[in-house]
Design a protein around this motif. Sequence first.
Motif, PDB file in Angstrom:
ATOM      1  N   SER A   1       0.865  -1.164   0.000  1.00 18.43           N
ATOM      2  CA  SER A   1       0.000   0.000   0.000  1.00 18.43           C
ATOM      3  C   SER A   1       0.903   1.214   0.000  1.00 18.43           C
ATOM      4  O   SER A   1       1.942   1.209   0.653  1.00 18.43           O
TER       5      SER A   1
ATOM      6  N   LYS B   1       0.185   3.909   1.322  1.00 15.51           N
ATOM      7  CA  LYS B   1      -0.112   4.677   2.529  1.00 15.51           C
ATOM      8  C   LYS B   1       0.238   3.859   3.769  1.00 15.51           C
ATOM      9  O   LYS B   1       0.104   2.644   3.759  1.00 15.51           O
TER      10      LYS B   1
ATOM     11  N   PRO C   1       5.177   1.368   4.001  1.00 13.49           N
ATOM     12  CA  PRO C   1       4.511   2.259   3.039  1.00 13.49           C
ATOM     13  C   PRO C   1       5.514   2.883   2.068  1.00 13.49           C
ATOM     14  O   PRO C   1       6.685   2.997   2.386  1.00 13.49           O
TER      15      PRO C   1
ATOM     16  N   SER D   1      -6.122  -0.600   1.170  1.00 13.82           N
ATOM     17  CA  SER D   1      -6.397   0.827   1.274  1.00 13.82           C
ATOM     18  C   SER D   1      -7.496   1.065   2.290  1.00 13.82           C
ATOM     19  O   SER D   1      -8.229   0.154   2.644  1.00 13.82           O
TER      20      SER D   1
ATOM     21  N   SER E   1      -5.971   8.418   1.309  1.00 10.93           N
ATOM     22  CA  SER E   1      -5.299   7.136   1.254  1.00 10.93           C
ATOM     23  C   SER E   1      -5.257   6.587  -0.178  1.00 10.93           C
ATOM     24  O   SER E   1      -4.233   6.087  -0.639  1.00 10.93           O
TER      25      SER E   1
ATOM     26  N   ASP F   1      -2.438   7.705  -2.461  1.00 14.21           N
ATOM     27  CA  ASP F   1      -1.151   7.032  -2.367  1.00 14.21           C
ATOM     28  C   ASP F   1      -1.206   5.627  -2.959  1.00 14.21           C
ATOM     29  O   ASP F   1      -0.219   5.133  -3.478  1.00 14.21           O
TER      30      ASP F   1
ATOM     31  N   GLY G   1       0.178   6.446   8.803  1.00 10.65           N
ATOM     32  CA  GLY G   1      -1.275   6.536   8.887  1.00 10.65           C
ATOM     33  C   GLY G   1      -1.825   6.872  10.258  1.00 10.65           C
ATOM     34  O   GLY G   1      -2.996   6.635  10.526  1.00 10.65           O
TER      35      GLY G   1
ATOM     36  N   GLY H   1       4.644   9.580  -0.761  1.00 11.85           N
ATOM     37  CA  GLY H   1       3.206   9.660  -0.489  1.00 11.85           C
ATOM     38  C   GLY H   1       2.825  11.022   0.066  1.00 11.85           C
ATOM     39  O   GLY H   1       2.336  11.122   1.191  1.00 11.85           O
TER      40      GLY H   1
ATOM     41  N   SER I   1       0.771  14.059   1.170  1.00  7.27           N
ATOM     42  CA  SER I   1      -0.665  14.255   1.429  1.00  7.27           C
ATOM     43  C   SER I   1      -1.017  15.714   1.670  1.00  7.27           C
ATOM     44  O   SER I   1      -2.192  16.068   1.640  1.00  7.27           O
TER      45      SER I   1
END
Lengths: 343, 322
Positions: free
Chosen positions: A83, A85, A196, A221, A227, A230, B18, B48, B50
């Motif tokens: 993943s 994320k 990740p 996910s 999320s 990513d 996360g 990643g 965000s």
Amino acid sequence: MAPSLEEPTQVDFDAPIKAAPKLVAPEPEHCPGPESLQAGNADSCAGCPNQKICASAPKGPDPDLDVIKSRLTTVKHKLLVLSGKGGVGKSTFSTMLAHAFASNPDRTIGLMDTDICGPSIPKMMGVEEESIHETAGGLEPVWVNENLAVMSIQFMLPNRDDAVIWRGPKKNGMIKRFLMGVTWGELDFLIVDTPPGTSDEHLSVNSFLKASGIDGAVLVSTPQEVSLLDVRKEIDFCRKAKIPIIGIVENMSGFVCPGCKHESQIFRPSTGGARRLAEDEKIPFLGAVPLDPRIGMACDYGESFLDAYPDSPACRAIIGVVQRVAEEMGLKGQEVLLDTEQI
Amino acid sequence: MPLDNIQNIVLVLSGKGGVGKSSITTQLALAFSLQGHSVGVLDIDLTGPSIPRFFGIEDSKVRQAPGGWLPVPVHDARTLPSPKNTNGTTSHTKNGKIGALSCMSLGFILPNRGDAVIWRGPKKTAMVRQFLTDVLWPPLDYLLIDTPPGTSDEHISLLENLLKQTNFSISPPNQLAGAVVVTTPQAISISDVKKELNFCKKTGIRVLGVVENMAGFVCPNCSECTNVFSKGGGEIMARDFDVPFLGSVPIDPAFVQLIEEGTRPVYPKGTVIEGKDISSEKNDINSAGNELLVDKYRDCSLCPLFDGIVSKLVADIRSRNQ
């Protein structure tokens, strides 16, 4: 000097890798990678203190790749859990998948944790206190039960809370050791849990396993767009690296209040969630697992959620996803899960 | 020197992914701004990013200027109209003066939002260095740096560069203020975050405090609070490591909705948080559209919480600077 806004250059996945030479200085910005074929000869190598070392190092593929390949000939299926994320439940799903596959006593499962800086698998499997034993054949993985073996860097740390402050090449070396130096033995499934992102660990796992073949990747996910954004990048990674995508699982999808049974979308699927992403990207949607606080608790205590709460809706959803994974891999669900009623 | 304009640098760290590093960074930035400070947010999560999504500026691109990159402005310093309901206001925010807010992220440089950035360590190291040397920040009271999970390439280069660059005699005193460490309450998350605290110890970064995120979820139907990811772990960890505990942040679906859909938070009648009734009528929901994120955030139940956290941080940082 103004910085460049050029498009990021991509890694060449097809280039054969060779053993990385020992460097005397950190790699420069546009380093082709000391294990690449252009090492020492690329434009950016001019002036690098490592240039001579890289240029004179033996060319040709990394001899260790053959060792990995022969070591893994006894492993039938290799699965990645990916993943883009963090914290979406990659490790949780990996442990569930391992427990579910291992419910059939005729199967032997290996679970490898490639998250070097934040390993979670040992705690979730309840084997956090174990340490590694080295035998003549190599490192012995930690056996959770008769047919489920686990390997993680956590087993090698002198103190449980030690930080592993490593740059990429050192992490790659550790992953190589997990594949090359661990006596996995005869395995039906090797499940590889990843950190990740789309960086060193992922590139290494891909290049080390390529020769012996990866069955595919399961993407995890959560429903919200932050999320999915990513995860889209991870799909792009799989396509570029030519890793087959088995499908995508939506985790933490909906939460049922234990008080009033009202279902809330804590992580709102404002863009249609993983189901919509799967349709858009034309990859299989494997199912949605609801958010159940007991899953987190089971992980904290290192128990198998599937054994502890077999009747919960979350458990049924997970079993459904595992069966879909098996089907997508071309195996019969019943073959993998001995008796779905009993687990 | 590129970071000369910046008075204080605060890192947001977590060993676990996360847990809400970017969400906490966003809310800290909004709360700093609401208290009238000028703020910058630097996102060094390269694979990643965000932050562009959180501030609703995904379509923005970085502009180039002689000597470097210009960060993407979110809003400039101005005076906000007084809020319709006064639940989020405190003495700091009452006059409605907000500080300027701007962001920098790799997301602003990528041609397509779905593109993967597949880089090995050295390339990431170089990018982090560029972010620290080549961004032309306006004068800032606070620069918040949002990080990826872990303790690897990005973190090592970030600290190497920061320690080097904040050590000049002309740098503002105590420029590198420290780190806010984010966790969720479960043991799985805590065990990774402990590694991050040890990382801070090893590298000599002061821990400004621990924030426990996703602590409890209040059912919008029956107002019962469920500890989805258990509770209290962050506070115990902070005590064990002898670092300040800044507070627990519950899950607020209205905040998620604010970020994902840009709707002003509304709460059903009778929602009372810390003795204040924060429920509001649903009548002005269509007036949204061109309102600022920071303005809408004032109606969020988490706003007073972050106002408190930021006040604590500001007092702590000021006492050190004197």
